[in-house]
Structures are given as structure tokens and as C-alpha cells.
Design a protein around this motif. Structure first.
Motif, PDB file in Angstrom:
ATOM      1  N   MET A   1       0.847  -1.166   0.000  1.00  0.00           N
ATOM      2  CA  MET A   1       0.000   0.000   0.000  1.00  0.00           C
ATOM      3  C   MET A   1       0.895   1.233   0.000  1.00  0.00           C
ATOM      4  SD  MET A   1      -3.066   0.825   2.575  1.00  0.00           S
ATOM      5  CE  MET A   1      -4.438   1.507   1.757  1.00  0.00           C
ATOM      6  N   SER A   2       0.505   2.257  -0.741  1.00  0.00           N
ATOM      7  CA  SER A   2       1.326   3.458  -0.813  1.00  0.00           C
ATOM      8  C   SER A   2       0.565   4.673  -0.281  1.00  0.00           C
ATOM      9  CB  SER A   2       1.774   3.710  -2.248  1.00  0.00           C
ATOM     10  OG  SER A   2       0.662   3.973  -3.063  1.00  0.00           O
ATOM     11  N   ASN A   6       2.857  15.459  -0.242  1.00  0.00           N
ATOM     12  CA  ASN A   6       3.473  16.548  -1.001  1.00  0.00           C
ATOM     13  C   ASN A   6       4.853  16.858  -0.429  1.00  0.00           C
ATOM     14  OD1 ASN A   6       3.386  18.689   0.969  1.00  0.00           O
ATOM     15  ND2 ASN A   6       1.210  18.956   0.541  1.00  0.00           N
ATOM     16  N   VAL A   7       5.672  17.501  -1.236  1.00  0.00           N
ATOM     17  CA  VAL A   7       7.076  17.727  -0.881  1.00  0.00           C
ATOM     18  C   VAL A   7       7.210  18.534   0.409  1.00  0.00           C
ATOM     19  CG1 VAL A   7       9.221  18.816  -1.649  1.00  0.00           C
ATOM     20  CG2 VAL A   7       7.871  17.481  -3.250  1.00  0.00           C
ATOM     21  N   HIS A   8       6.387  19.543   0.596  1.00  0.00           N
ATOM     22  CA  HIS A   8       6.475  20.360   1.811  1.00  0.00           C
ATOM     23  C   HIS A   8       6.232  19.505   3.054  1.00  0.00           C
ATOM     24  CE1 HIS A   8       6.210  23.734   4.519  1.00  0.00           C
ATOM     25  NE2 HIS A   8       5.019  23.290   4.936  1.00  0.00           N
ATOM     26  N   ASP A   9       5.179  18.668   3.031  1.00  0.00           N
ATOM     27  CA  ASP A   9       4.905  17.790   4.171  1.00  0.00           C
ATOM     28  C   ASP A   9       6.013  16.753   4.345  1.00  0.00           C
ATOM     29  OD1 ASP A   9       2.582  19.120   4.799  1.00  0.00           O
ATOM     30  OD2 ASP A   9       1.281  17.711   3.713  1.00  0.00           O
ATOM     31  N   ALA A  10       6.572  16.296   3.228  1.00  0.00           N
ATOM     32  CA  ALA A  10       7.654  15.310   3.304  1.00  0.00           C
ATOM     33  C   ALA A  10       8.872  15.905   4.008  1.00  0.00           C
ATOM     34  CB  ALA A  10       8.023  14.827   1.907  1.00  0.00           C
ATOM     35  N   LYS A  11       9.171  17.176   3.727  1.00  0.00           N
ATOM     36  CA  LYS A  11      10.296  17.825   4.414  1.00  0.00           C
ATOM     37  C   LYS A  11      10.014  17.947   5.906  1.00  0.00           C
ATOM     38  CE  LYS A  11      10.847  21.216   1.078  1.00  0.00           C
ATOM     39  NZ  LYS A  11      11.342  22.527   0.648  1.00  0.00           N
ATOM     40  N   THR A  12       8.769  18.244   6.243  1.00  0.00           N
ATOM     41  CA  THR A  12       8.399  18.428   7.645  1.00  0.00           C
ATOM     42  C   THR A  12       8.428  17.111   8.409  1.00  0.00           C
ATOM     43  OG1 THR A  12       6.970  20.265   6.997  1.00  0.00           O
ATOM     44  CG2 THR A  12       6.599  19.320   9.166  1.00  0.00           C
ATOM     45  N   GLU A  26       5.392   2.068   0.734  1.00  0.00           N
ATOM     46  CA  GLU A  26       5.828   2.905  -0.367  1.00  0.00           C
ATOM     47  C   GLU A  26       5.253   4.306  -0.180  1.00  0.00           C
ATOM     48  OE1 GLU A  26       5.992   1.849  -4.860  1.00  0.00           O
ATOM     49  OE2 GLU A  26       4.024   2.722  -4.474  1.00  0.00           O
ATOM     50  N   ILE A  27       6.109   5.320  -0.268  1.00  0.00           N
ATOM     51  CA  ILE A  27       5.694   6.710  -0.115  1.00  0.00           C
ATOM     52  C   ILE A  27       5.905   7.399  -1.464  1.00  0.00           C
ATOM     53  CG2 ILE A  27       6.024   8.858   1.157  1.00  0.00           C
ATOM     54  CD1 ILE A  27       5.285   6.512   2.990  1.00  0.00           C
ATOM     55  N   ILE A  28       4.839   7.950  -2.028  1.00  0.00           N
ATOM     56  CA  ILE A  28       4.925   8.700  -3.272  1.00  0.00           C
ATOM     57  C   ILE A  28       5.025  10.180  -2.914  1.00  0.00           C
ATOM     58  CG2 ILE A  28       3.798   9.275  -5.459  1.00  0.00           C
ATOM     59  CD1 ILE A  28       4.490   6.310  -5.229  1.00  0.00           C
ATOM     60  N   LEU A  29       6.077  10.842  -3.366  1.00  0.00           N
ATOM     61  CA  LEU A  29       6.247  12.270  -3.138  1.00  0.00           C
ATOM     62  C   LEU A  29       5.678  13.013  -4.340  1.00  0.00           C
ATOM     63  CD1 LEU A  29       9.916  12.196  -1.825  1.00  0.00           C
ATOM     64  CD2 LEU A  29       7.803  12.168  -0.502  1.00  0.00           C
ATOM     65  N   PRO A  35       2.740  13.146  -9.123  1.00  0.00           N
ATOM     66  CA  PRO A  35       3.779  12.264  -8.579  1.00  0.00           C
ATOM     67  C   PRO A  35       5.150  12.686  -9.092  1.00  0.00           C
ATOM     68  CG  PRO A  35       1.948  10.995  -9.435  1.00  0.00           C
ATOM     69  CD  PRO A  35       1.713  12.411  -9.851  1.00  0.00           C
ATOM     70  N   TYR A  36       6.101  12.739  -8.181  1.00  0.00           N
ATOM     71  CA  TYR A  36       7.420  13.273  -8.509  1.00  0.00           C
ATOM     72  C   TYR A  36       8.542  12.276  -8.218  1.00  0.00           C
ATOM     73  CZ  TYR A  36      10.733  17.137  -9.145  1.00  0.00           C
ATOM     74  OH  TYR A  36      11.727  17.962  -9.597  1.00  0.00           O
ATOM     75  N   ALA A  37       8.408  11.548  -7.110  1.00  0.00           N
ATOM     76  CA  ALA A  37       9.433  10.579  -6.718  1.00  0.00           C
ATOM     77  C   ALA A  37       8.797   9.528  -5.815  1.00  0.00           C
ATOM     78  CB  ALA A  37      10.577  11.269  -5.991  1.00  0.00           C
ATOM     79  N   ARG A  38       9.525   8.449  -5.593  1.00  0.00           N
ATOM     80  CA  ARG A  38       9.034   7.360  -4.761  1.00  0.00           C
ATOM     81  C   ARG A  38      10.069   7.045  -3.684  1.00  0.00           C
ATOM     82  NH1 ARG A  38       7.958   2.213  -8.118  1.00  0.00           N
ATOM     83  NH2 ARG A  38       7.461   3.945  -9.448  1.00  0.00           N
ATOM     84  N   LEU A  39       9.612   6.901  -2.453  1.00  0.00           N
ATOM     85  CA  LEU A  39      10.467   6.535  -1.336  1.00  0.00           C
ATOM     86  C   LEU A  39      10.112   5.091  -0.968  1.00  0.00           C
ATOM     87  CD1 LEU A  39      12.539   7.600   0.752  1.00  0.00           C
ATOM     88  CD2 LEU A  39      10.616   8.352   2.140  1.00  0.00           C
ATOM     89  N   VAL A  40      11.060   4.181  -1.194  1.00  0.00           N
ATOM     90  CA  VAL A  40      10.820   2.755  -0.961  1.00  0.00           C
ATOM     91  C   VAL A  40      12.001   2.177  -0.186  1.00  0.00           C
ATOM     92  CG1 VAL A  40       9.393   2.407  -3.013  1.00  0.00           C
ATOM     93  CG2 VAL A  40      11.841   2.114  -3.179  1.00  0.00           C
ATOM     94  N   PRO A  41      11.790   1.057   0.506  1.00  0.00           N
ATOM     95  CA  PRO A  41      12.914   0.448   1.225  1.00  0.00           C
ATOM     96  C   PRO A  41      13.912  -0.156   0.247  1.00  0.00           C
ATOM     97  CG  PRO A  41      10.993  -0.956   1.370  1.00  0.00           C
ATOM     98  CD  PRO A  41      10.556   0.309   0.704  1.00  0.00           C
ATOM     99  N   LEU A  42      15.171  -0.175   0.630  1.00  0.00           N
ATOM    100  CA  LEU A  42      16.198  -0.831  -0.171  1.00  0.00           C
ATOM    101  C   LEU A  42      16.033  -2.337  -0.078  1.00  0.00           C
ATOM    102  CD1 LEU A  42      19.382   1.221   0.788  1.00  0.00           C
ATOM    103  CD2 LEU A  42      18.140   1.268  -1.376  1.00  0.00           C
ATOM    104  N   ALA A  43      16.402  -3.023  -1.143  1.00  0.00           N
ATOM    105  CA  ALA A  43      16.365  -4.484  -1.133  1.00  0.00           C
ATOM    106  C   ALA A  43      17.469  -4.993  -0.207  1.00  0.00           C
ATOM    107  CB  ALA A  43      16.569  -5.025  -2.536  1.00  0.00           C
ATOM    108  N   GLU A  44      17.218  -6.117   0.401  1.00  0.00           N
ATOM    109  CA  GLU A  44      18.223  -6.728   1.265  1.00  0.00           C
ATOM    110  C   GLU A  44      19.461  -7.074   0.439  1.00  0.00           C
ATOM    111  OE1 GLU A  44      18.006  -8.168   4.594  1.00  0.00           O
ATOM    112  OE2 GLU A  44      16.184  -7.079   5.021  1.00  0.00           O
TER     113      GLU A  44
END
Length: 77
Positions: A1-2, A6-12, A26-29, A35-44
Motif C-alpha cells: 500500500m502506498s 506533497n514535498v512540503h509535508d515530506a520535508k516536515t 511505499e511513499i509517493i512524493l 507524482p514526482y518521486a518514490r520513497l521505498v525500502p532498499l532491497a536486502e
């Protein structure tokens, strides 16, 4: 689930979002509502291979040629 943020809230709330991504979310920025970028965990990282893992478990018969009927089954004839 993602989740879309928004970028301002992401900075905060970056630390909180980073923890959520690390936990598997998954976090969609988004920027200006798009949609501008995706924040996801790195693979092991893959484990380190250790040669000799099967040493002593296989005998010379393992490398014998397969019987014709088994070769035929593998080749799908």
C-alpha cells in the motif's frame, strides 16, 4: 500500500516517512499535485557465497550421464 505526500509535508515529516518506508511502505512524493518521486525500502543485500557448501554431500555418481528416458523427459520429446 502506498501513501502520497506533497514535498512540503515530506520535508516536515521526513524522519517519520523514512521509518515507514524502511518498514515496507511505499511513499509517493508529489510536487504541485503530480507524482514526482518514490520513497521505498532498499532491497536486502544478497548473502555472501561460501564455496564448498556441498563438499562431502555429492559423490562421483552425481556427475554420471542421465539415462536416455530421463534425458527425453527433460528435453520434452
Amino acid at each position: 500500500m502506498s501513501e502520497t505526500v506533497n514535498v512540503h509535508d515530506a520535508k516536515t515529516h521526513f524522519s517519520r516517512l523514512l521509518e515507514q518506508a524502511h518498514a515496507g511502505k511505499e511513499i509517493i512524493l508529489s510536487k504541485a499535485g503530480k507524482p514526482y518521486a518514490r520513497l521505498v525500502p532498499l532491497a536486502e543485500a544478497p548473502g555472501v557465497r561460501q564455496p564448498g557448501h556441498l563438499q562431502g554431500r555429492l559423490d562421483d555418481a552425481f556427475f554420471d550421464a542421465l539415462p536416455d528416458e530421463e534425458l527425453t523427459a527433460w528435453e520434452g520429446r
